[in-house]
Design a protein around this motif. Structure first.
Motif, PDB file in Angstrom:
ATOM      1  N   GLY A   1       0.799  -1.229   0.000  1.00 22.08           N
ATOM      2  CA  GLY A   1       0.000   0.000   0.000  1.00 22.08           C
ATOM      3  C   GLY A   1       0.827   1.273   0.000  1.00 22.08           C
ATOM      4  O   GLY A   1       0.390   2.297  -0.500  1.00 22.08           O
ATOM      5  N   ARG A   2       2.036   1.216   0.576  1.00 17.70           N
ATOM      6  CA  ARG A   2       2.892   2.417   0.576  1.00 17.70           C
ATOM      7  C   ARG A   2       3.770   2.462  -0.675  1.00 17.70           C
ATOM      8  O   ARG A   2       3.954   3.516  -1.267  1.00 17.70           O
TER       9      ARG A   2
ATOM     10  N   ARG B   1       3.278   1.175  -3.622  1.00 12.91           N
ATOM     11  CA  ARG B   1       2.615   1.360  -4.907  1.00 12.91           C
ATOM     12  C   ARG B   1       2.640   2.838  -5.305  1.00 12.91           C
ATOM     13  O   ARG B   1       2.961   3.188  -6.437  1.00 12.91           O
ATOM     14  N   ALA B   2       2.309   3.713  -4.370  1.00 15.90           N
ATOM     15  CA  ALA B   2       2.308   5.145  -4.682  1.00 15.90           C
ATOM     16  C   ALA B   2       3.734   5.639  -4.936  1.00 15.90           C
ATOM     17  O   ALA B   2       3.952   6.540  -5.749  1.00 15.90           O
TER      18      ALA B   2
ATOM     19  N   GLY C   1       4.006   6.557   5.538  1.00 14.08           N
ATOM     20  CA  GLY C   1       2.550   6.458   5.619  1.00 14.08           C
ATOM     21  C   GLY C   1       1.855   7.800   5.591  1.00 14.08           C
ATOM     22  O   GLY C   1       0.686   7.903   5.951  1.00 14.08           O
ATOM     23  N   MET C   2       2.581   8.852   5.155  1.00 14.55           N
ATOM     24  CA  MET C   2       1.957  10.173   5.078  1.00 14.55           C
ATOM     25  C   MET C   2       1.584  10.451   3.634  1.00 14.55           C
ATOM     26  O   MET C   2       2.456  10.591   2.776  1.00 14.55           O
TER      27      MET C   2
ATOM     28  N   GLY D   1      -4.219  11.218   0.789  1.00 13.44           N
ATOM     29  CA  GLY D   1      -5.284  10.364   0.274  1.00 13.44           C
ATOM     30  C   GLY D   1      -4.740   9.475  -0.823  1.00 13.44           C
ATOM     31  O   GLY D   1      -3.795   9.842  -1.506  1.00 13.44           O
ATOM     32  N   SER D   2      -5.346   8.298  -0.981  1.00 11.20           N
ATOM     33  CA  SER D   2      -4.841   7.358  -1.987  1.00 11.20           C
ATOM     34  C   SER D   2      -5.387   7.757  -3.350  1.00 11.20           C
ATOM     35  O   SER D   2      -6.035   6.971  -4.012  1.00 11.20           O
ATOM     36  N   GLN D   3      -5.155   9.005  -3.748  1.00 11.62           N
ATOM     37  CA  GLN D   3      -5.686   9.488  -5.014  1.00 11.62           C
ATOM     38  C   GLN D   3      -4.559   9.457  -6.023  1.00 11.62           C
ATOM     39  O   GLN D   3      -3.593  10.200  -5.905  1.00 11.62           O
ATOM     40  N   GLU D   4      -4.735   8.582  -7.026  1.00 12.76           N
ATOM     41  CA  GLU D   4      -3.626   8.227  -7.891  1.00 12.76           C
ATOM     42  C   GLU D   4      -2.938   9.425  -8.529  1.00 12.76           C
ATOM     43  O   GLU D   4      -3.583  10.307  -9.087  1.00 12.76           O
TER      44      GLU D   4
ATOM     45  N   GLU E   1      -0.587  11.556  -4.623  1.00 15.51           N
ATOM     46  CA  GLU E   1      -0.532  11.113  -3.240  1.00 15.51           C
ATOM     47  C   GLU E   1       0.451  11.937  -2.420  1.00 15.51           C
ATOM     48  O   GLU E   1       0.320  12.006  -1.200  1.00 15.51           O
TER      49      GLU E   1
ATOM     50  N   VAL F   1     -14.106  13.203  -6.010  1.00 17.30           N
ATOM     51  CA  VAL F   1     -14.069  12.169  -7.049  1.00 17.30           C
ATOM     52  C   VAL F   1     -13.988  12.811  -8.429  1.00 17.30           C
ATOM     53  O   VAL F   1     -13.209  12.394  -9.282  1.00 17.30           O
TER      54      VAL F   1
ATOM     55  N   GLN G   1     -10.615  14.174  -8.923  1.00 17.02           N
ATOM     56  CA  GLN G   1      -9.659  13.097  -9.123  1.00 17.02           C
ATOM     57  C   GLN G   1      -9.753  12.546 -10.548  1.00 17.02           C
ATOM     58  O   GLN G   1      -8.741  12.290 -11.190  1.00 17.02           O
TER      59      GLN G   1
END
Lengths: 192, 458
Positions: free
Chosen positions: B56-57, B59-60, B118-119, B122-125, B128, B193, B196
């Protein structure tokens, strides 16, 4: 030599104006309108613990594999009713997601209400679902020789945690599970 | 400019281009090594279980690293070089170009570290990075834009060469896009959304597409030693891409609660995108007509040719993917990841490699070995093609599996062999990057000895 600044300015101004207008029409205005969406009746804001849990969800990038949108398609109805605009009134930053490597979590609070199941699953998913490829999150837990008073102990199946120890949920795990349990779709159209 | 002055200018341009490309190459290695690790976490989910190495970290970090620290920096450096060469002018405000490179790297370092802690915003592609990290990157991009525009303002001929239309456009659009995406007031709930949808699509198509096409419009005719097939087709593609592309972002959220008309409009203009895609790719392919022997013998042209083909294939795929019937099956599956690698790698990255092989030797006077470049080409091309094909098949199987109403886990089991094959394709791409890095080293490090005579010959 003539310095042809004119064409450069025309090109840059034209592309700036056209794109700025499109950005306003396609981004900013829909954003303003949709930001004002009223919450679905029955939807409540997150508790303090669930709100912290949502931050953990974002930190760990859960939404790269889990969506939070149920589409009006037959194959999605297993996850809940189709999502509506008001369902997202308290969802900032949005977590709709674009990939579903794992199942949708829109209504996971109803579909999997057990906190114990969620703790074990977060500690080591494969102890519950052998074919799962979800990452394990042991750093949300601590492993101790004995539980202290007030500890939330996690009954991890034998073989998935060090022998003769207890696994204790940390505050991030407790908040994250509180968030997952809060993900419940309110019923639509229920008469008041 | 006197001879000494033009030699000094050529040397400074070579140093600047080498720095941008060298920095980008280091980030390419970091970001794609992470990509390979991520791909092996699918078959081996308990591999490297640590918060700092978690899927999860990382990937971004992989996506932002390849997008901003690698491709943006390499293409910005080449846009500056192209502006100077095609304008017959010195690079304007060189210290600002160096500031730009420093800010890009500062943002990439801070963005990578904060994401790994982890900062994130948001998980906005592709956005981030924390907002202040994105502000640093934005200022870096504005510095590069200032250099490019200032250089073009000093051109010797009145018309602005088409390559510079595209790179100037890229900087203009991206500045607006990043500012619009930074302001939080209209990004609450679903408002976020729609922003995004607008941002993630435009960050690719109004930035990387324009930069990559821009450097191609310079490098391709230069290497073939003939003019571009049609100036008008290039201009048509420029304006149609500018008008159509910003409208289509919502096709990433089909069947979502976003307004249905917004989704339909996005689908209609996704079909409209066939106009700039066909015009642009046909223009570039027709420029190579009858010169395939030169393409075959060159070490840069095969990358550019393959990149243009991937531009055509990947973008056309995107149009058909946007149709609702297709989205009902493919949305949320690995098919999308295949598509994003067809475009961001098959198109953007192959073009970046080709442009580096075309421009860096021109600047430094030092060429890489033909053999290593050929191996780089085939590993990169076959690697990405394997990657895209297996994820397209695996993603389709996932979609069919969901539609047949099987338990969710059966889609995970069905896709598993395809994810393993994807890791193989990704590993081939990574091996090709090691060769690229060595070639960049050869083109950059040997320049001190080889530079002077070749610059005079040119």
């Amino acid at each position: 030599m003539n310095r042809p600044m004119d064409r450069l300015w025309v090109l840059m101004t034209a592309s700036f104006v056209i794109y700025a207008l499109l950005a306003i029409v396609m981004g900013v205005i829909p954003g303003i309108v949709l930001s004002d969406t009223k919450p679905t009746p029955g939807l409540s804001p997150l508790s303090a613990s669930a709100a912290r849990g949502r931050d953990v969800y974002v930190s760990e990038g859960c939404s790269y594999c889990h969506t939070q949108q149920v589409r009006p398609l037959a194959q999605d109805l297993v996850f809940g009713r189709p999502s509506t605009r008001g369902d997202y009134a308290y969802s900032t930053p949005q977590l709709l997601g674009t990939e579903r490597t794992g199942p949708d979590l829109t209504n996971i609070g109803k579909r999997q209400p057990s906190a114990v199941w969620n703790y074990i699953h977060l500690y080591e998913p494969r102890s519950l679902v052998s074919a799962s490829i979800m990452p394990a999150y042991p750093w949300l837990f601590s492993v101790k020789a004995h539980a202290d008073p007030g500890d939330v102990t996690v009954p991890v199946p034998p073989g998935y945690a060090p022998a003769n120890t207890v696994v204790v949920a940390g505050s991030n795990a407790i908040d994250l599970v509180a968030y997952l349990q809060s993900l419940k779709q309110p019923q639509l159209g229920s008469a008041k | 400019m006197d001879v000494a002055g033009s030699q000094r200018e050529a040397r400074e341009q070579a140093t600047l281009l080498s720095a941008f490309v060298g920095s980008a190459t280091v980030w390419l290695l970091i970001a794609t090594a992470i990509g390979v690790l991520l791909s092996f976490k699918f078959p081996f989910p308990d591999l490297a279980t640590s918060p700092y190495l978690s899927f999860g970290r990382l990937r971004a970090i992989h996506t932002n690293g390849t997008f901003y620290a690698f491709a943006s920096v390499a293409l910005s450096g080449m846009a500056i070089y192209v502006a100077a060469r095609s304008s017959g002018a010195a690079v304007f405000a060189k210290p600002v170009a160096w500031v730009s490179l420093a800010l890009f790297n500062l943002a990439a370092i801070l963005g990578t570290i904060t994401l790994d802690l982890g900062m994130s915003d948001g998980s906005q592609e592709y956005r981030e990075w924390l907002w202040w990290v994105r502000v640093i990157f934005l200022i870096g991009a504005i510095c590069s834009a200032y250099v490019v525009a200032g250089t073009i303002a000093n051109r010797v001929e009145r018309p602005i060469y088409i390559a510079n239309w595209y790179t100037l456009g890229a900087f203009t659009f991206t500045t607006i896009l990043w500012i619009v995406a930074l302001i939080p007031t209209y990004q609450i709930g679903l408002g976020g959304v729609t922003l995004q949808a607008f941002y993630m699509h435009n960050a690719v198509g109004m930035w990387f597409t324009f930069l990559a096409l821009g450097v191609t419009y310079y490098a391709l005719p230069k290497l073939l030693n003939r003019p571009i097939y049609s100036y008008s087709l290039g201009v048509l593609a420029f304006w149609t891409n500018l008008v159509f592309y910003p409208i289509i972002g919502s096709h990433h959220y089909e069947f979502s609660p976003l307004p249905w008309w917004l989704q339909t409009l996005a689908i209609v203009f996704s079909v409209g995108m066939l106009i700039p895609v066909f015009a642009g790719s046909a223009n570039l392919i027709l420029t190579t007509r009858g010169r395939w022997e030169i393409v075959r013998r060159s070490y840069a042209l095969p990358f550019l040719a393959a990149g243009v083909v991937y531009y055509f294939v990947g973008s056309t795929q995107g149009t058909f993917e946007a149709l609702r019937t297709a989205q009902a099956y493919w949305h949320f599956t690995s098919f999308t990841v295949g598509h994003s690698h067809a475009t961001m790698y098959g198109f953007i990255t192959l073009i970046t490699f080709g442009a580096v092989y075309a421009l860096l030797p021109l600047a430094t006077g030092q060429q890489p070995s033909i053999l290593l470049t050929g191996v780089h080409f085939w590993f990169a091309l076959l690697g990405v093609t394997l990657y895209v094909v297996v994820l397209s098949v695996g993603g389709t199987i996932q979609g069919i599996d969901w539609a047949s109403g099987n338990p969710f886990i059966s889609s995970v089991e069905a896709a598993a062999p395809f994810w393993l094959a994807r890791a193989l394709g990704g590993s081939m791409m990574f091996v090709s990057h090691l060769l690229f890095a060595y070639n960049v080293y050869v083109m950059v490090a040997a320049k001190r000895t080889a530079f002077e005579p070749k610059a005079q010959a040119a």
